[in-house]
Design a protein around this motif. Structure first.
Motif, PDB file in Angstrom:
ATOM      1  N   LEU A 316       0.826  -1.211   0.000  1.00 50.53           N
ATOM      2  CA  LEU A 316       0.000   0.000   0.000  1.00 50.53           C
ATOM      3  C   LEU A 316       0.860   1.261   0.000  1.00 50.53           C
ATOM      4  N   CYS A 317       1.955   1.221   0.775  1.00 52.25           N
ATOM      5  CA  CYS A 317       2.845   2.391   0.819  1.00 52.25           C
ATOM      6  C   CYS A 317       3.499   2.631  -0.535  1.00 52.25           C
ATOM      7  N   TYR A 318       4.003   1.553  -1.144  1.00 53.84           N
ATOM      8  CA  TYR A 318       4.634   1.704  -2.456  1.00 53.84           C
ATOM      9  C   TYR A 318       3.626   2.207  -3.496  1.00 53.84           C
ATOM     10  N   PHE A 319       2.394   1.722  -3.403  1.00 53.51           N
ATOM     11  CA  PHE A 319       1.332   2.208  -4.294  1.00 53.51           C
ATOM     12  C   PHE A 319       1.167   3.712  -4.137  1.00 53.51           C
ATOM     13  N   ASN A 320       1.129   4.155  -2.888  1.00 57.77           N
ATOM     14  CA  ASN A 320       0.850   5.561  -2.611  1.00 57.77           C
ATOM     15  C   ASN A 320       1.996   6.501  -2.959  1.00 57.77           C
ATOM     16  N   ILE A 321       3.215   5.964  -3.134  1.00 58.60           N
ATOM     17  CA  ILE A 321       4.320   6.833  -3.551  1.00 58.60           C
ATOM     18  C   ILE A 321       4.690   6.563  -5.015  1.00 58.60           C
ATOM     19  N   GLY A 322       3.793   5.869  -5.716  1.00 62.18           N
ATOM     20  CA  GLY A 322       3.952   5.688  -7.153  1.00 62.18           C
ATOM     21  C   GLY A 322       4.973   4.659  -7.587  1.00 62.18           C
ATOM     22  N   LYS A 323       5.388   3.763  -6.686  1.00 62.06           N
ATOM     23  CA  LYS A 323       6.348   2.720  -7.037  1.00 62.06           C
ATOM     24  C   LYS A 323       5.580   1.416  -7.275  1.00 62.06           C
ATOM     25  N   ASN A 324       4.956   1.338  -8.442  1.00 60.38           N
ATOM     26  CA  ASN A 324       4.017   0.258  -8.727  1.00 60.38           C
ATOM     27  C   ASN A 324       4.669  -1.126  -8.800  1.00 60.38           C
ATOM     28  N   ASP A 325       5.867  -1.210  -9.377  1.00 59.04           N
ATOM     29  CA  ASP A 325       6.522  -2.511  -9.512  1.00 59.04           C
ATOM     30  C   ASP A 325       6.734  -3.168  -8.159  1.00 59.04           C
ATOM     31  N   LEU A 326       7.183  -2.376  -7.198  1.00 57.55           N
ATOM     32  CA  LEU A 326       7.413  -2.914  -5.853  1.00 57.55           C
ATOM     33  C   LEU A 326       6.096  -3.205  -5.145  1.00 57.55           C
ATOM     34  N   ALA A 327       5.094  -2.374  -5.374  1.00 60.31           N
ATOM     35  CA  ALA A 327       3.772  -2.636  -4.786  1.00 60.31           C
ATOM     36  C   ALA A 327       3.249  -3.983  -5.268  1.00 60.31           C
ATOM     37  N   ILE A 328       3.406  -4.252  -6.554  1.00 62.01           N
ATOM     38  CA  ILE A 328       2.938  -5.518  -7.134  1.00 62.01           C
ATOM     39  C   ILE A 328       3.643  -6.703  -6.493  1.00 62.01           C
ATOM     40  N   GLU A 329       4.955  -6.605  -6.289  1.00 64.67           N
ATOM     41  CA  GLU A 329       5.704  -7.711  -5.694  1.00 64.67           C
ATOM     42  C   GLU A 329       5.191  -8.035  -4.293  1.00 64.67           C
ATOM     43  N   HIS A 330       4.950  -7.002  -3.505  1.00 60.07           N
ATOM     44  CA  HIS A 330       4.469  -7.225  -2.133  1.00 60.07           C
ATOM     45  C   HIS A 330       3.038  -7.762  -2.126  1.00 60.07           C
ATOM     46  N   PHE A 331       2.176  -7.253  -2.995  1.00 63.37           N
ATOM     47  CA  PHE A 331       0.799  -7.734  -3.042  1.00 63.37           C
ATOM     48  C   PHE A 331       0.743  -9.198  -3.488  1.00 63.37           C
ATOM     49  N   LYS A 332       1.625  -9.589  -4.396  1.00 60.96           N
ATOM     50  CA  LYS A 332       1.646 -10.990  -4.837  1.00 60.96           C
ATOM     51  C   LYS A 332       2.013 -11.916  -3.689  1.00 60.96           C
ATOM     52  N   ILE A 333       2.989 -11.513  -2.887  1.00 62.25           N
ATOM     53  CA  ILE A 333       3.373 -12.340  -1.739  1.00 62.25           C
ATOM     54  C   ILE A 333       2.219 -12.417  -0.746  1.00 62.25           C
ATOM     55  N   ALA A 334       1.555 -11.284  -0.487  1.00 59.79           N
ATOM     56  CA  ALA A 334       0.423 -11.286   0.450  1.00 59.79           C
ATOM     57  C   ALA A 334      -0.728 -12.142  -0.075  1.00 59.79           C
ATOM     58  N   LYS A 335      -0.946 -12.099  -1.383  1.00 59.02           N
ATOM     59  CA  LYS A 335      -2.049 -12.866  -1.993  1.00 59.02           C
ATOM     60  C   LYS A 335      -1.795 -14.376  -1.913  1.00 59.02           C
ATOM     61  N   ASN A 336      -0.540 -14.785  -2.039  1.00 62.79           N
ATOM     62  CA  ASN A 336      -0.203 -16.206  -2.072  1.00 62.79           C
ATOM     63  C   ASN A 336       0.355 -16.730  -0.749  1.00 62.79           C
ATOM     64  N   HIS A 337       0.325 -15.908   0.269  1.00 66.91           N
ATOM     65  CA  HIS A 337       0.867 -16.289   1.574  1.00 66.91           C
ATOM     66  C   HIS A 337       0.036 -17.408   2.195  1.00 66.91           C
ATOM     67  N   PRO A 338       0.661 -18.373   2.918  1.00 65.16           N
ATOM     68  CA  PRO A 338      -0.127 -19.436   3.567  1.00 65.16           C
ATOM     69  C   PRO A 338      -1.071 -18.900   4.636  1.00 65.16           C
ATOM     70  N   TYR A 339      -0.772 -17.719   5.193  1.00 63.61           N
ATOM     71  CA  TYR A 339      -1.732 -17.053   6.069  1.00 63.61           C
ATOM     72  C   TYR A 339      -2.709 -16.325   5.153  1.00 63.61           C
ATOM     73  N   ASN A 340      -3.980 -16.646   5.230  1.00 63.61           N
ATOM     74  CA  ASN A 340      -4.946 -16.161   4.240  1.00 63.61           C
ATOM     75  C   ASN A 340      -5.580 -14.816   4.601  1.00 63.61           C
ATOM     76  N   THR A 341      -5.091 -14.160   5.635  1.00 62.59           N
ATOM     77  CA  THR A 341      -5.740 -12.970   6.184  1.00 62.59           C
ATOM     78  C   THR A 341      -5.985 -11.871   5.156  1.00 62.59           C
ATOM     79  N   PHE A 342      -5.005 -11.589   4.287  1.00 66.40           N
ATOM     80  CA  PHE A 342      -5.124 -10.479   3.345  1.00 66.40           C
ATOM     81  C   PHE A 342      -5.228 -10.934   1.891  1.00 66.40           C
TER      82      PHE A 342
END
Length: 389
Positions: A316-342
């Protein structure tokens, strides 16, 4: 019935039989969940399952290595102990990695059991395998200087803290669902948090069971933000080390002294509990100080590389400062994480990031997936698609 917290105690390394049973797809939901908790609690267990899933031939050598270890232990007159199981697992994983290099050179591909495997088990294996592959890739985070130099998006385009708090789905701890009264309390608590955060008199309806997401790990609220409660997962209390300046500067010396002494300052390392550190970090995010928050999430990830809280909010922070490539990397890890919270949230913000990045085909694909699944963000995804037409 055991206390709900019992499911978060350390369960030790996976056994050969547990690996075999899990990969067979013949376990019931409770048995499968117990093994998945083992994987969630220990990165070694997660890697072991992914390794044996990719290289099933390695299981054939389990008994042979175990017998060898037993023989050596017998010679010394000692008994099989917990650390011997770890030694065995290490030996097997080393063999798996070597064998896998030749038999399965493409580690991005997954070979799943073809018979007797239900869809939920396949999905679980795919997620753990994907995480193992992604975790092996180092994310090239921005330096603190690069973060400071970045330009924060305008108010119309950022993901506001209030949006994250109020508009996200209701997520409750699945450990509480064994007793209906716990579920009711958890739902009411989630709704109450939303009401407080919205600072309005909005009439927020209590969701139905179909609209609730059940987290497979314990949760906690900080500054009205939903977070994984790692203090109930780690054996040792998680903490963060900070360097602080101690001492008195010359300017603060006693002005009545004719020759004030120069007081030397010194740097000392202090240990801050994970919760205290995260609470202050979420406060900075709440105040839209995304750069300061991001630096702190980076610090968490430097010690706990798979920390889900840090990955999701870093995105979310990377999204908000316009660093989309890094935002995507973090969101992918959160989406595929074994903890399903986010997982649901990360999928939505990943789609938004792809759209902001201007990758039209990827954006359409991500939004269509959300709409087709009919998940919590399907209505927002439909609205966004109409705006992009």
């Amino acid at each position: 019935m055991g206390h709900p917290k019992d499911i978060f105690k350390n369960r030790g390394p996976l056994t050969e039989q547990e690996i075999r049973d899990y990969l067979s797809g013949k376990l019931n939901d409770a048995q499968r969940r117990d093994i998945e908790l083992k994987m969630a609690q220990d990165e070694f267990n997660l890697s072991a399952m992914a390794g044996f899933e990719e290289t099933p031939e390695a299981l054939a050598g389990f008994e042979k290595v175990k017998d060898s270890v037993h023989t050596n232990i017998s010679k010394s007159g000692k008994k099989w102990q917990f650390h011997h199981t770890i030694i065995l697992a290490v030996l097997l994983m080393a063999g798996t990695m070597i064998l896998g290099t030749f038999v399965f050179p493409d580690h991005g591909q997954t070979t799943l059991p073809s018979e007797g495997t239900d869809e939920s088990n396949i999905e679980s294996i795919e997620k753990t395998t994907t995480l193992a592959n992604e975790a092996a890739e180092d994310i090239q985070e921005l330096s603190d200087e690069e973060i400071e130099a970045a330009v924060t998006l305008d108010e119309l385009n950022i993901v506001h803290a209030k949006e994250v708090i109020v508009e996200s789905p209701v997520i409750i701890d699945s450990a509480l669902t064994s007793d209906p009264i716990y579920e009711d309390i958890a739902i009411k608590k989630s709704i109450e948090v939303k009401k407080v955060a919205s600072a309005t008199n909005l009439n927020i309806e209590v969701p139905t069971k179909d609209e609730i997401i059940y987290s497979n790990v314990p949760l906690i609220y900080m500054k009205n933000f939903l977070l994984v409660d790692y203090s109930k997962i780690y054996i040792d209390p998680p903490s963060i080390e900070e360097t602080e300046i101690f001492g008195t500067s010359p300017a603060m010396a006693n002005k009545d002294d004719e020759m004030p002494e120069v007081h030397q300052t010194e740097l000392q390392t202090v240990v801050i509990t994970y919760k205290d550190y995260l609470r202050e970090t979420q406060e900075k995010f709440e105040q839209h100080d995304f750069k300061a928050a991001l630096k702190r999430y980076k610090k968490i990830l430097s010690k706990y590389p798979n920390d889900l809280n840090a990955h999701f909010y870093s995105g979310l922070c990377y999204f908000n400062i316009g660093k989309n490539d890094l935002a995507i990397e973090h969101f992918k890890i959160a989406k595929n994480h074994p903890y399903n919270t986010f997982q649901v949230d990360a999928e939505w913000y990943l789609a938004k990031t792809l759209c902001q990045q201007g990758k039209t085909s990827n954006c359409d694909e991500a939004l269509n997936k959300i709409i087709k699944e009919g998940n919590y963000y399907s209505e927002q995804a439909t609205d966004l698609m109409k705006k992009l037409e």
